[in-house]
Write a protein that holds these residues in place. Structure first.
Motif, PDB file in Angstrom:
ATOM      1  N   ARG A 157      -6.212   6.109  -6.330  1.00  0.00           N
ATOM      2  CA  ARG A 157      -6.536   4.809  -5.732  1.00  0.00           C
ATOM      3  C   ARG A 157      -7.718   4.943  -4.772  1.00  0.00           C
ATOM      4  NH1 ARG A 157      -0.284   2.765  -4.619  1.00  0.00           N
ATOM      5  NH2 ARG A 157       0.125   2.112  -6.769  1.00  0.00           N
ATOM      6  N   VAL A 173       3.381   4.594   2.510  1.00  0.00           N
ATOM      7  CA  VAL A 173       2.386   3.501   2.574  1.00  0.00           C
ATOM      8  C   VAL A 173       1.815   3.203   1.186  1.00  0.00           C
ATOM      9  CG1 VAL A 173       0.195   2.726   3.602  1.00  0.00           C
ATOM     10  CG2 VAL A 173       1.788   4.100   4.961  1.00  0.00           C
ATOM     11  N   CYS A 174       1.267   4.219   0.558  1.00  0.00           N
ATOM     12  CA  CYS A 174       0.637   4.022  -0.759  1.00  0.00           C
ATOM     13  C   CYS A 174       1.697   4.210  -1.850  1.00  0.00           C
ATOM     14  CB  CYS A 174      -0.516   5.010  -0.923  1.00  0.00           C
ATOM     15  SG  CYS A 174      -1.579   4.605  -2.313  1.00  0.00           S
ATOM     16  N   PRO A 179       2.092  -1.113  -2.463  1.00  0.00           N
ATOM     17  CA  PRO A 179       1.347  -0.379  -1.432  1.00  0.00           C
ATOM     18  C   PRO A 179       1.040  -1.287  -0.240  1.00  0.00           C
ATOM     19  CG  PRO A 179      -0.039  -0.847  -3.344  1.00  0.00           C
ATOM     20  CD  PRO A 179       1.359  -1.225  -3.721  1.00  0.00           C
ATOM     21  N   LYS A 180       1.213  -0.701   0.959  1.00  0.00           N
ATOM     22  CA  LYS A 180       0.982  -1.501   2.177  1.00  0.00           C
ATOM     23  C   LYS A 180      -0.457  -1.280   2.646  1.00  0.00           C
ATOM     24  CE  LYS A 180       5.775  -0.564   3.546  1.00  0.00           C
ATOM     25  NZ  LYS A 180       6.139   0.707   2.928  1.00  0.00           N
ATOM     26  N   CYS A 181      -1.388  -1.814   1.887  1.00  0.00           N
ATOM     27  CA  CYS A 181      -2.808  -1.547   2.157  1.00  0.00           C
ATOM     28  C   CYS A 181      -3.225  -2.021   3.547  1.00  0.00           C
ATOM     29  CB  CYS A 181      -3.680  -2.191   1.082  1.00  0.00           C
ATOM     30  SG  CYS A 181      -3.363  -1.498  -0.549  1.00  0.00           S
ATOM     31  N   CYS A 193      -2.694   0.676   6.007  1.00  0.00           N
ATOM     32  CA  CYS A 193      -3.132   2.010   5.573  1.00  0.00           C
ATOM     33  C   CYS A 193      -4.300   2.519   6.420  1.00  0.00           C
ATOM     34  CB  CYS A 193      -3.522   1.964   4.098  1.00  0.00           C
ATOM     35  SG  CYS A 193      -4.076   3.556   3.499  1.00  0.00           S
ATOM     36  N   VAL A 195      -6.589   4.516   5.675  1.00  0.00           N
ATOM     37  CA  VAL A 195      -7.843   4.779   4.937  1.00  0.00           C
ATOM     38  C   VAL A 195      -8.283   3.560   4.117  1.00  0.00           C
ATOM     39  CG1 VAL A 195      -7.493   7.281   4.889  1.00  0.00           C
ATOM     40  CG2 VAL A 195      -6.597   5.904   3.014  1.00  0.00           C
ATOM     41  N   ARG A 196      -7.767   2.386   4.482  1.00  0.00           N
ATOM     42  CA  ARG A 196      -8.057   1.200   3.665  1.00  0.00           C
ATOM     43  C   ARG A 196      -9.546   0.896   3.585  1.00  0.00           C
ATOM     44  NH1 ARG A 196      -5.851  -0.104   8.321  1.00  0.00           N
ATOM     45  NH2 ARG A 196      -6.872  -1.580   9.712  1.00  0.00           N
ATOM     46  N   CYS A 246     -11.096   2.981   0.854  1.00  0.00           N
ATOM     47  CA  CYS A 246     -10.330   3.082  -0.399  1.00  0.00           C
ATOM     48  C   CYS A 246     -10.932   2.197  -1.486  1.00  0.00           C
ATOM     49  CB  CYS A 246      -8.875   2.693  -0.142  1.00  0.00           C
ATOM     50  SG  CYS A 246      -7.909   2.622  -1.664  1.00  0.00           S
ATOM     51  N   ALA A 260      -9.706   1.389  -4.503  1.00  0.00           N
ATOM     52  CA  ALA A 260      -8.774   0.437  -5.116  1.00  0.00           C
ATOM     53  C   ALA A 260      -8.530  -0.746  -4.196  1.00  0.00           C
ATOM     54  CB  ALA A 260      -7.452   1.132  -5.437  1.00  0.00           C
ATOM     55  N   ASN A 261      -8.481  -0.476  -2.902  1.00  0.00           N
ATOM     56  CA  ASN A 261      -8.264  -1.576  -1.951  1.00  0.00           C
ATOM     57  C   ASN A 261      -9.469  -2.523  -1.961  1.00  0.00           C
ATOM     58  OD1 ASN A 261      -6.953  -3.011   0.175  1.00  0.00           O
ATOM     59  ND2 ASN A 261      -8.356  -2.039   1.617  1.00  0.00           N
ATOM     60  N   PRO A 270      -4.986  -1.737  -6.585  1.00  0.00           N
ATOM     61  CA  PRO A 270      -4.258  -0.449  -6.459  1.00  0.00           C
ATOM     62  C   PRO A 270      -3.249  -0.203  -7.574  1.00  0.00           C
ATOM     63  CG  PRO A 270      -4.227  -1.635  -4.361  1.00  0.00           C
ATOM     64  CD  PRO A 270      -4.860  -2.552  -5.366  1.00  0.00           C
TER      65      PRO A 270
HETATM   66 FE1  SF4 Z   1      -3.217   3.219  -1.153  1.00  0.00          FE
HETATM   67 FE2  SF4 Z   1      -5.764   2.542  -0.796  1.00  0.00          FE
HETATM   68 FE3  SF4 Z   1      -3.871   0.770  -0.325  1.00  0.00          FE
HETATM   69 FE4  SF4 Z   1      -4.183   2.882   1.270  1.00  0.00          FE
HETATM   70  S1  SF4 Z   1      -5.599   1.214   0.971  1.00  0.00           S
HETATM   71  S2  SF4 Z   1      -2.256   2.060   0.509  1.00  0.00           S
HETATM   72  S3  SF4 Z   1      -4.781   4.458  -0.187  1.00  0.00           S
HETATM   73  S4  SF4 Z   1      -4.349   1.688  -2.307  1.00  0.00           S
END
Ligand code: SF4
Length: 372
Positions: A165, A211-212, A217-219, A222, A224-225, A228, A230-231, A236
């Motif tokens: 992701r 989290v992921c 997923p709790k973006c 997160c 590293v959102r 990221c 995928a975010n 994701p």
């Molecule tokens: Fe996963 Fe990226 Fe969402 Fe973070 S932001 S939970 S790494 S998909």
């Protein structure tokens, strides 16, 4: 693990890997210190033995299930010596219900090797750890990075999901070459400082587990959102890509749970190969007719049909048809088995089967029918 890793030390060629990689690693390390998990039983003392046992138990099994097994295991086998010197039956007994029993057999044989070839001390490097039974690259990396700060990446299911992701890695992971490529990605994301390796490794596992997560997923929470992929694309759930799913075949087995007048149960130890290898199980038949013949030949009168149990193994869906036969004298059954089958059975009291290596569905039947 099925990914193919070279035996070259991953600490080489660091210049390539360190370029522009600080963001993910440093944010993850900071987040783990503040918000990661710190109270798991195997985190109390970061010893190779404890990390190893926890990693093996956590393969295919949820943390919440593993915790009580881990604590029981540590109480009985507090170090590699006690585990190596134990009988395999006892190890399987403590493993009973966790499934994937080859893990327990490998654990036992690995402990023996550590004692025999490494003086009872776990090797301290990634490459040597992988020479031990049941220790693949990801487990070796967990031990080496958490206990010895070696710069090697783990790549279990949670970590694969996070990395795919994070990097928008959309190659099919059921293809070995792509799996290897993802491992290279994992290598490049490692922190530059060896001292951060234990926290980083724990952090990426924690992020994937809390989290992921696979489905929700709790973006927004997160750490590293902002970096990221995928975010930023809002997709994701499209990762990881795995086209080949395991195909399960189905199989029916017929079993007899024989109880004598002392409430002991007749259990046979299964052979060292095949499903539930080495575990204790009811006498088993491949079809209903054979089972009926057996029941008739035994002259069973007190017969109780247990509702059919379905049980999923990795490659197989089992339907178990169990018939409980009770009220037999021990001598009658022993005579019958010595005349007909190879007698590999044991009479076990409730106390004995409770502590023996018994497959989870068989244990359920034993518990449910104990009063019948
Ligand atoms: Fe996963 Fe990226 Fe969402 Fe973070 S932001 S939970 S790494 S998909």
């Amino acid at each position: 693990m099925n990914f193919d890793m070279t035996k070259t030390s991953p600490t080489q060629d660091t210049s390539l890997r360190l370029k522009g990689k600080a963001d993910f690693a440093s944010q993850l390390v900071q987040w783990q210190r503040k918000s990661g998990r710190h109270d798991l039983p195997w985190q109390k003392v970061l010893a190779p033995y404890r990390v190893w046992v926890s990693e093996i138990m956590l393969q295919q099994t949820q943390v919440v299930t593993v915790i009580s097994y881990f604590e029981r295991f540590m109480n009985r086998f507090p170090n590699v010596q006690t585990l190596a010197n134990a009988h395999l039956d006892e190890v399987l007994g403590l493993w009973s219900g966790l499934g994937y029993y080859s893990r327990a057999r490998n654990l036992h044989s690995c402990a023996k090797k550590v004692l025999e070839f490494h003086g009872g001390e776990f090797p301290k490097d990634f490459d040597t750890l992988q020479t031990l039974p049941g220790i693949g690259p990801s487990t070796a990396a967990a031990i080496a990075s958490i206990c010895f700060k070696e710069r090697v990446p783990i790549l279990d299911g949670n970590v694969k999901r996070v990395l795919c992701r994070l990097k928008g890695f959309d190659a099919d992971l059921s293809i070995a070459k792509n799996h290897k490529e993802l491992w290279e990605v994992a290598l490049q994301e490692l922190p530059t400082a060896k001292a951060d390796m234990p926290t980083y490794t724990q952090g990426i596992m924690d992020l994937g587990a809390t989290v992921c997560t696979p489905k929700n997923p709790k973006c927004s929470e997160c750490p590293v959102r902002k970096i990221c992929d995928a975010n930023s694309k809002g997709n994701p759930l499209s990762y990881p890509v795995k086209s080949k799913r395991i195909k399960r075949t189905s199989e029916s087995l017929w079993m007899v749970c024989i109880e004598n007048t002392k409430n002991e149960i007749f259990l046979e130890q299964r052979s060292a190969k095949g499903i539930w290898a080495g575990l204790y199980c009811f006498p088993t038949f491949s079809n209903e007719e054979l089972c009926d013949q057996f029941i008739n030949a035994m002259g069973a009168k007190n017969v109780h049909f247990v509702p059919v149990i379905t049980h999923a193994l990795t490659h197989k869906e089992l339907s178990l048809h169990v018939v409980k036969l009770s009220g037999f004298s021990k001598q009658k059954v022993d005579k019958f088995f010595s005349n007909t089958l190879q007698n590999v059975g044991h009479w076990m009291s409730q106390e004995q089967w409770s502590g023996a290596g018994v497959p989870a569905p068989i244990r359920k039947v034993l518990i449910a029918t104990a009063a019948h």
